[in-house]
Design an enzyme around this catalytic site. Sequence first.
Site, PDB file in Angstrom:
ATOM      1  N   CYS A  90      36.936  52.301  39.288  1.00  0.00           N
ATOM      2  CA  CYS A  90      37.581  51.422  38.142  1.00  0.00           C
ATOM      3  C   CYS A  90      36.309  50.451  37.858  1.00  0.00           C
ATOM      4  O   CYS A  90      35.327  50.361  38.379  1.00  0.00           O
ATOM      5  CB  CYS A  90      38.633  50.627  38.840  1.00  0.00           C
ATOM      6  N   CYS A  93      34.656  48.028  40.507  1.00  0.00           N
ATOM      7  CA  CYS A  93      33.447  48.707  41.221  1.00  0.00           C
ATOM      8  C   CYS A  93      32.117  48.315  40.508  1.00  0.00           C
ATOM      9  O   CYS A  93      31.304  47.779  41.267  1.00  0.00           O
ATOM     10  CB  CYS A  93      33.631  50.288  41.277  1.00  0.00           C
ATOM     11  N   CYS A 162      38.030  80.358  40.879  1.00  0.00           N
ATOM     12  CA  CYS A 162      38.745  79.285  41.204  1.00  0.00           C
ATOM     13  C   CYS A 162      37.698  78.318  41.845  1.00  0.00           C
ATOM     14  O   CYS A 162      36.591  78.643  41.966  1.00  0.00           O
ATOM     15  CB  CYS A 162      39.745  79.690  42.158  1.00  0.00           C
ATOM     16  N   CYS A 165      35.358  79.161  44.732  1.00  0.00           N
ATOM     17  CA  CYS A 165      34.026  79.830  44.636  1.00  0.00           C
ATOM     18  C   CYS A 165      32.836  78.809  44.338  1.00  0.00           C
ATOM     19  O   CYS A 165      31.742  78.937  45.064  1.00  0.00           O
ATOM     20  CB  CYS A 165      34.234  80.811  43.225  1.00  0.00           C
ATOM     21  N   ASP A 541      43.821  45.906  17.150  1.00  0.00           N
ATOM     22  CA  ASP A 541      43.120  44.846  16.496  1.00  0.00           C
ATOM     23  C   ASP A 541      43.304  45.127  15.034  1.00  0.00           C
ATOM     24  O   ASP A 541      43.333  46.361  14.672  1.00  0.00           O
ATOM     25  CB  ASP A 541      41.570  44.992  16.797  1.00  0.00           C
TER      26      ASP A 541
END
Length: 846
Positions: A90, A93, A162, A165, A541
């Site tokens: 976030c 941080c 997948c 792998c 805005d």
Amino acid sequence: MEVKPIENSFCTSTVKSEKSSCCSENKNSGNNSISTLDGENSSCCISNSKKESEEETSCCSSKEQPPINTFTNSISTVENMTYRVNGMDCSSCAVTIEKGLSRLKDIVEVKVNFSSGKMQVAASNANALIPIEAEIQKLGYSANPLNQNKKLKTYNIEGMDCGSCAKSIENHLNTLPSIKNVSVNFSTGKMKIEHDSSVDDIISEVSKIGYKASLLAKKNANQSLQKPRKEINLVIFSGVLIAFGFVGSLIDIFPMISTILYAIAIVMSGYKPAKSAFYAIKSRSLDMNVLMSAAAIGAALIGEWLEGATVVWLFTVGTYLQNKSIERTRNSIRNLMDLAPPEAWVKIGTEIIKKPVEEINVGETIVVKPGEKIPLDGVIILGETSINQAPITGESIPMDKTIDDSVYAGTINEHGSIDIKVTKLVEDTTISKIINLVEEAQEQKAPTEAFVDKFASIYTPIVFILALGIMVLPPLLGFGTWGEWFYKGLELLVVACPCALVISTPVAIVSAIGNAAKNGVLIKGGTFLEKAGTITAIAFDKTGTLTEGKPKVTEIKTITGSEEELLSFALTLEEYSTHPIARAIVGYANENEIRAYTGNLFKNIVGKGVQATIQGEIYYAGNLKLFETLPIPLVEIKQHVQDLQSKGSSVVIIGTQNKIIGLIAVSDTIRKTSASALQNLKQSGVKQTVMLTGDNEGTAKLISSEANVNRYFAELLPEDKVDAITKLQNEGHKVAMVGDGINDAPALATADLGIAMGGVGADTAMETADIVLMADNLEKLPHTMKLSKKALRIIKQNIWFSIIIKVVALVLIFPGYLTLWMAVLSDTGAALIVILNSIRLLKFKE
């Protein structure tokens, strides 16, 4: 760990006088300035106005005069470093890191961008940069310098079906001493690796695990065309052998021949999975290849040769179909790379020669003929044409372009031949930035994907241990035969792999991000895609978002004389002014082919207007304050001014010391697409649309009614916009903020989702926002919201379908209704259905 090398360059200016200032704030237009932090051609100041963004104005980017390396306004030289920061979840941080590092000795400034994951550090000496990485680790994050890692290479990986792998490849390569860092991303099919060994060694190591690697380069694009044909031939031949063996067993002729045919089919189809399984076990991974190989070998050991051959064949067929389907989603972005041609015609003196775009420098002139794609970003210096900018903006309507207009790589020259002065290197073009941003977005895991991966990492080993227990414990305790429970354990092994579940989220997210990119919308990660689907209120805005951001003449009122005469006087008075309102009047007069009078003795009256002598008499153009100083009755004029101002217009009065000639109303007009876009947003599930503006109550009320917003907040300062966003959040809404990406930065950061009206080439907007509308077209916003909601629905469908299939398969194992080949079909078949369901997002339209 993912590291991406970029060149680090900052620019600075020494502010000596008002004239030499790098950026001047225009209070009338509301423009602010911001320093860019990345890129070789970074600009000290970027205006928020679309015109300045398109012109790519830079006050301190020069080849002859290298910029001073600092992002402060100090004259002294400062050491700088750009880092890629990992572990931030976030924006707080980023603030934590900035504060933590700013306390270090000799650190001048720290800037962390959460959206891009990049950090710029300026220090008074090089030694001060040494402890940076260690200090970041103390804060709970990791960082890598981006401008020093020359050993980092990117490879294409083929054959992954997948996420497990990708993990197997990482684990295997991490066992090699020459490998420093490696990161394999299943969604994009790419591997980023820092190594001391040769490229051939890396390719060889990857091939040992059963996959194919190729160094990422354009020349590799078509190298893998032969392998899929070889694979499908192998699958067909194995299927034929199994069919012959099955027919032979039915007619009971030479049973041993059927067994031999099954065994050959197992070896042919199972060689690659078995090889991958060996290296997966060696690197302590538990992937589908391990489970499937164990099931096939186990079936053969108990004499179920047909089951074993069918298991391996179905697995190979399913893997092949999955790979083909996944490649479609990956190609949705890879095709962007083919938009810009690899070569260009360069004009050198009187000669025109063809050169690769990588060898063309800034300042060179390229020639683009009608029908050709533009190879590099630049400015037209000769000719005029229409440019189809759909590859970047998603807008199919061509834009007319003439001398001094900016053009972009990947767009199509539809009519005239043009000469273009190159303004950006191939790696810095707008299309390159779009590709990089989209690929970075695909590499980021969405919250749902991260949760599923964590679940799978726990689920698979538990079921694997359970399968081993079922093979051994019941027969030891006297419940049934060894062969019966061994077979059930093999079935459970196959069911243990959560391929369909793991693949359910990333393929959907990659497909949705690819769809958005084709429509001129940059979504910078699965996290933001998911957030967009939960938005219930959107704040806009006003200036430059709901409105054009450019003043236009909206009404003319004559008091004496004709409208043409009024405009002629106005044109003469305002012709040399740089004020936005003056430019709007001059533009309107020129459009209507009005001719100016001859004027002289021009004078600017600060805060009030201008004057000039025309035909021997002094004429004025200005506001009501200016004419209140003149001996003219203004009762009627004041009423007209108040009426026009109530409509949200700024009023310019034209007259002399003795009479008023007329009034010209100028206002910022609403975008043609604003009202329809907001209406479509409400239909897509957005409950509240809100306008935020610094304008007065009257103007805000007028624009809000035209734009069809639910509510508005007027007379706001930038910090007040943050309060408005917070108020909406306190009301229980998930809020998105739509702005220009710079002026509205505090509000964009406070909102749950920041959306920038990027405009073609607006690099800063692309860096700061979570989502960027490349065409400055609000009509793309409803499509984005609907696409996000559709993606969330498909992800949920995939997850529930995958779980239900697993539960059904597990339930059917113990009564004996589930055969081994059915277990394989339930796994690979479910994965394929999930992929095909996700791919629908590539074709999604409103």
